[in-house]
Design a protein around this motif. Structure first.
Motif, PDB file in Angstrom:
ATOM      1  N   LEU A 100       0.834  -1.213   0.000  1.00 50.59           N
ATOM      2  CA  LEU A 100       0.000   0.000   0.000  1.00 50.59           C
ATOM      3  C   LEU A 100       0.865   1.258   0.000  1.00 50.59           C
ATOM      4  O   LEU A 100       0.558   2.236  -0.698  1.00 50.59           O
ATOM      5  CB  LEU A 100      -0.927   0.006   1.226  1.00 50.59           C
ATOM      6  N   LEU A 101       1.961   1.237   0.762  1.00 47.27           N
ATOM      7  CA  LEU A 101       2.850   2.393   0.808  1.00 47.27           C
ATOM      8  C   LEU A 101       3.401   2.693  -0.582  1.00 47.27           C
ATOM      9  O   LEU A 101       3.430   3.856  -1.011  1.00 47.27           O
ATOM     10  CB  LEU A 101       3.983   2.114   1.801  1.00 47.27           C
ATOM     11  N   ASP A 114       3.564   8.549   4.095  1.00 45.73           N
ATOM     12  CA  ASP A 114       4.160   8.837   5.405  1.00 45.73           C
ATOM     13  C   ASP A 114       3.354   8.199   6.537  1.00 45.73           C
ATOM     14  O   ASP A 114       3.920   7.673   7.492  1.00 45.73           O
ATOM     15  CB  ASP A 114       4.213  10.349   5.642  1.00 45.73           C
ATOM     16  N   GLU A 115       2.038   8.267   6.430  1.00 43.63           N
ATOM     17  CA  GLU A 115       1.172   7.703   7.469  1.00 43.63           C
ATOM     18  C   GLU A 115       1.344   6.185   7.550  1.00 43.63           C
ATOM     19  O   GLU A 115       1.419   5.619   8.644  1.00 43.63           O
ATOM     20  CB  GLU A 115      -0.288   8.062   7.170  1.00 43.63           C
ATOM     21  N   ILE A 116       1.436   5.513   6.412  1.00 45.56           N
ATOM     22  CA  ILE A 116       1.653   4.060   6.404  1.00 45.56           C
ATOM     23  C   ILE A 116       3.023   3.743   7.005  1.00 45.56           C
ATOM     24  O   ILE A 116       3.163   2.814   7.803  1.00 45.56           O
ATOM     25  CB  ILE A 116       1.514   3.491   4.978  1.00 45.56           C
ATOM     26  N   HIS A 117       4.016   4.547   6.645  1.00 44.27           N
ATOM     27  CA  HIS A 117       5.361   4.368   7.219  1.00 44.27           C
ATOM     28  C   HIS A 117       5.309   4.470   8.742  1.00 44.27           C
ATOM     29  O   HIS A 117       5.865   3.636   9.455  1.00 44.27           O
ATOM     30  CB  HIS A 117       6.313   5.417   6.626  1.00 44.27           C
ATOM     31  N   ARG A 118       4.604   5.494   9.245  1.00 39.68           N
ATOM     32  CA  ARG A 118       4.516   5.678  10.703  1.00 39.68           C
ATOM     33  C   ARG A 118       3.805   4.504  11.368  1.00 39.68           C
ATOM     34  O   ARG A 118       4.230   4.024  12.416  1.00 39.68           O
ATOM     35  CB  ARG A 118       3.810   6.988  11.040  1.00 39.68           C
ATOM     36  N   SER A 119       2.725   4.037  10.752  1.00 33.67           N
ATOM     37  CA  SER A 119       1.986   2.930  11.361  1.00 33.67           C
ATOM     38  C   SER A 119       2.850   1.661  11.406  1.00 33.67           C
ATOM     39  O   SER A 119       2.783   0.898  12.372  1.00 33.67           O
ATOM     40  CB  SER A 119       0.672   2.671  10.622  1.00 33.67           C
ATOM     41  N   LYS A 136      11.632   5.769   4.565  1.00 36.15           N
ATOM     42  CA  LYS A 136      11.197   7.108   4.979  1.00 36.15           C
ATOM     43  C   LYS A 136      11.999   8.182   4.230  1.00 36.15           C
ATOM     44  O   LYS A 136      11.437   9.155   3.723  1.00 36.15           O
ATOM     45  CB  LYS A 136      11.391   7.272   6.488  1.00 36.15           C
ATOM     46  N   ARG A 137      13.296   7.984   4.146  1.00 37.61           N
ATOM     47  CA  ARG A 137      14.145   8.963   3.457  1.00 37.61           C
ATOM     48  C   ARG A 137      13.797   9.017   1.976  1.00 37.61           C
ATOM     49  O   ARG A 137      13.776  10.092   1.365  1.00 37.61           O
ATOM     50  CB  ARG A 137      15.620   8.581   3.663  1.00 37.61           C
TER      51      ARG A 137
END
Length: 172
Positions: A100-101, A114-119, A136-137
């Motif tokens: 999904l990301l 970004d939200e998927i990365h954080r989760s 993330k980078r």
């Protein structure tokens, strides 16, 4: 009162029905169904290449404008991700969310990516901490690219030249 606790002698409510019948791993596969329709708990057949190819393509796009050292670090972390995937070290929810990301990244939905990365960092930190920093980078660097380099159009950032009313050397 309505907020009184339930009768302690009553049996606990059943939230789930009995497990499905049949041999383990015999879940029916829906052919032709997009992977986004799979729930995170389902065993989705998200291939490593489906996730890694777009990430590596994004990295290649960044190489023109991002420092070589940063790109090399992202590349190393993507290799760690690839190895973990190949060795079966990633759970179905992590593979699913990475898919999904990547879809959000390809559609330039930076905040959603970004939200998927954080989760993933919150829910699966032990599984993703070795390589997620690179993802993330990569999201951040791809977001910062001139628009023409990420959407396939020939336009890049507009060039603004200083405008002067008089010729050089003359007083206005």
């Amino acid at each position: 009162p309505p907020s009184a606790p339930a009768d302690p002698a009553a049996p606990p409510p059943r939230a789930l029905g009995p497990p499905p019948q049949g041999p383990v791993g015999a879940a029916p596969r829906a052919e032709g169904r997009p992977s986004a329709a799979c729930s995170e708990q389902e065993e989705c057949s998200v291939s490593a290449d489906t996730v890694l190819a777009p990430l590596r393509a994004a990295l290649d796009t960044c190489r023109a404008t991002v420092q070589k050292q940063v790109c090399n670090d992202i590349g190393r972390r993507l290799t760690v991700l690839e190895d973990a995937w190949a060795q079966g070290k990633l759970s179905a929810p992590v593979r699913k969310r990475m898919s999904l990301l990547v879809q959000e990244l390809q559609q330039q939905h930076w905040d959603a990516a970004d939200e998927i990365h954080r989760s993933l960092m919150v829910d699966h930190v032990n599984e993703v901490s070795q390589w997620m920093v690179g993802v993330k980078r990569l999201i951040a660097e791809t977001r910062d690219l001139p628009t023409g380099e990420t959407d396939g159009s020939a336009d890049s950032e507009p060039i603004t030249e200083p405008t002067t009313e008089s010729e050089p050397g003359q007083e206005p």
